[in-house]
Enzyme design. Structure first.
Site, mmCIF file in Angstrom:
data_model
loop_
_atom_site.group_PDB
_atom_site.id
_atom_site.type_symbol
_atom_site.label_atom_id
_atom_site.label_comp_id
_atom_site.label_asym_id
_atom_site.label_seq_id
_atom_site.Cartn_x
_atom_site.Cartn_y
_atom_site.Cartn_z
ATOM 1 N N LYS A 186 1.965 -26.533 94.032
ATOM 2 C CA LYS A 186 3.298 -26.120 93.330
ATOM 3 C C LYS A 186 2.660 -24.868 92.370
ATOM 4 O O LYS A 186 1.306 -24.739 91.980
ATOM 5 C CB LYS A 186 4.197 -26.798 92.583
ATOM 6 C CG LYS A 186 4.655 -27.762 93.500
ATOM 7 C CD LYS A 186 5.895 -26.890 94.406
ATOM 8 C CE LYS A 186 6.810 -28.029 94.960
ATOM 9 N NZ LYS A 186 6.592 -28.680 96.177
HETATM 10 C C1 LIG Z 1 7.788 -30.045 96.165
HETATM 11 C C2 LIG Z 1 9.090 -30.241 96.154
HETATM 12 C C3 LIG Z 1 9.832 -31.287 95.936
HETATM 13 C C4 LIG Z 1 8.909 -32.876 95.534
HETATM 14 O O1 LIG Z 1 8.148 -32.560 94.933
HETATM 15 P P1 LIG Z 1 6.624 -33.765 94.952
HETATM 16 O O2 LIG Z 1 6.143 -33.466 93.760
HETATM 17 O O3 LIG Z 1 5.951 -33.143 96.018
HETATM 18 O O4 LIG Z 1 7.271 -34.964 95.383
HETATM 19 C C5 LIG Z 1 11.094 -31.486 95.738
HETATM 20 N N1 LIG Z 1 11.981 -30.299 96.040
HETATM 21 C C6 LIG Z 1 11.363 -29.267 96.734
HETATM 22 C C7 LIG Z 1 12.357 -28.239 96.874
HETATM 23 C C8 LIG Z 1 10.042 -29.181 96.638
HETATM 24 O O5 LIG Z 1 9.302 -27.869 97.124
#
Ligand SMILES: *Cc1c(COP(=O)(O)O)cnc(C)c1O
Length: 398
Positions: A186
């Site tokens: 992210k």
């Molecule tokens: C990455 C993501 C999540 C979940 O995040 P994690 O930390 O990987 O559990 C939820 N929603 C969206 C749109 C994402 O891109």
């Protein structure tokens, strides 16, 4: 998008603070921790950055969504309206609390179509959950009007859009609750982690307790604390929070780099006949983590995507075929495949996704390509990429 690209001295410094005293847990051990409270500090920094009263760190973005739902009183059999284009975590988090994900169509914003949302509201609907996909906002004003009209919660999945805004507000802070992910890929990362933000005191207190086995966090003796209601363990560790603290302090720097790189690519692609760009709602600003564009039709999009691959342009996504981000490949969801038995509210309440019509979304997704914007590109690399992208696409769709 990935903050891991610029892991550096600030991250190491905060990590060393934690490693130095060895208190890897966010709660307790006051005597040993030499004043280091990384999770607490990161929560305070998030509140400030996101202009909200409360922030609760948890172990992932998926956990953040589940905690947000539970904290706001959403549970078994409640319906949560969400888009058919998102990461699987969005519906996983809903099902984890026994609620039913109701997938609806998206439009050319690549986020929830408000008209489709309104049509999907039933007596069981509790939440509208827009997902700000690929760095840009959903149509929050329209969605909020629907929520107000029907008495629903607005929960923003801002996991892919930290730093983007709507009407000047940071995404995540507009609705009743907002969620971020700090997983490894992210915009900013903790390694693994997530956060819930809200201005609602009750939801915030519930999130604090629920994410730590129901602990009320009163007093300084964990063992003597009370458990006003049932909880779970969705805690973040101090190590992860330490990395996040460093990364959040660099968010504006990252956004600036993304915007510069995005703009170079966009201006180049804008010269290619046939290419148009994802619609950003009025009053919104992207976080520039992806550049998403449309080809005239599915066949030209497929050709363009193939040509980009052949030209060695990495990080280009054709979501329509993607296993993780679009309903078309979610066979496991459509067949409700699970190692164990699912709650009855889900097995009987789930819409029939084997036969549901998503042709409106298909028409958008079939034409969409997104390119991931990296932080580490040099000027030369971005310009070279711009040239290779335009060349490949011109050649493919002429
Ligand atoms: C990455 C993501 C999540 C979940 O995040 P994690 O930390 O990987 O559990 C939820 N929603 C969206 C749109 C994402 O891109």
């Amino acid at each position: 998008m990935p903050g891991f690209e610029l892991f550096g001295d600030t991250e190491r410094k905060h990590l060393n603070d934690v490693v130095d005293n060895g208190v890897l847990m966010r709660y307790g051990f006051e005597g040993m921790r030499k004043g280091h409270w990384k999770a607490r500090e990161l929560e305070a920094a998030l509140c400030q950055k996101m202009q909200t009263k409360h922030a609760q760190l948890v172990s992932s973005g998926t956990a953040a969504l589940s905690v947000a739902l539970s904290s706001a009183g959403v549970g078994a059999g409640d319906e949560v309206i969400m888009p058919a284009f998102t990461f699987v975590a969005s519906f996983e988090s809903v099902m984890a609390v026994g609620a039913v994900p109701v997938l609806v169509d998206i439009d050319d914003t690549l986020t929830l179509d408000p008209v489709a949302v309104e049509k999907a509201v039933t007596a069981r609907t509790k939440v509208v959950m827009p997902v700000h996909m690929c760095g840009s906002s959903a149509q929050l004003k329209e969605l909020k009007a629907i929520c107000d009209k029907h008495g629903l919660l607005l929960l923003e999945d801002a996991c892919q859009a930290i730093g983007a805004t709507y009407e000047g507000k940071p995404l995540g802070s507009y609705g009743d609750l907002g969620c971020f992910s700090f997983d490894y890929v992210k915009t900013i990362t903790c390694g693994e982690g997530g956060a819930v933000i809200t201005n609602n005191d009750q939801y915030a207190q519930n999130a604090d307790h629920y994410s730590d086995h129901g602990h009320d966090h009163v007093g300084k003796d964990r063992g003597a604390e009370q458990h006003p209601f049932l909880g779970y363990n969705f805690r973040i560790s101090e190590l992860h929070a330490a990395v996040g603290l460093a990364q959040l302090s660099r968010l504006d720097e990252f956004l600036g780099i993304q915007k510069r790189n995005y703009t170079i690519l966009r201006e180049a692609l804008n010269t290619v006949p046939g290419i148009t760009f994802r619609r950003v709602p009025e009053g919104a600003e992207e976080n520039y983590s992806f550049l998403s564009f449309f080809l005239p039709d599915e066949s030209s999009a497929r050709k363009a995507h193939k040509a980009l691959g052949e030209a060695g342009v990495d990080g280009c996504f054709y979501w329509y075929d993607n296993n993780w981000h679009y309903v078309r490949q979610w066979q496991h969801l459509k067949e409700l495949k699970s190692p164990g038995k699912l709650p009855q509210e889900i097995s009987t309440g789930m819409p029939d996704y084997q036969n549901r019509d998503f042709s409106v979304s298909d028409a958008v997704m079939g034409r969409t390509i997104s390119v991931l914007i990296k932080l580490g590109w040099t000027d030369e690399e971005v310009n070279d990429r711009a040239e290779r992208m335009t060349g490949a696409i011109r050649g493919a769709i002429k």
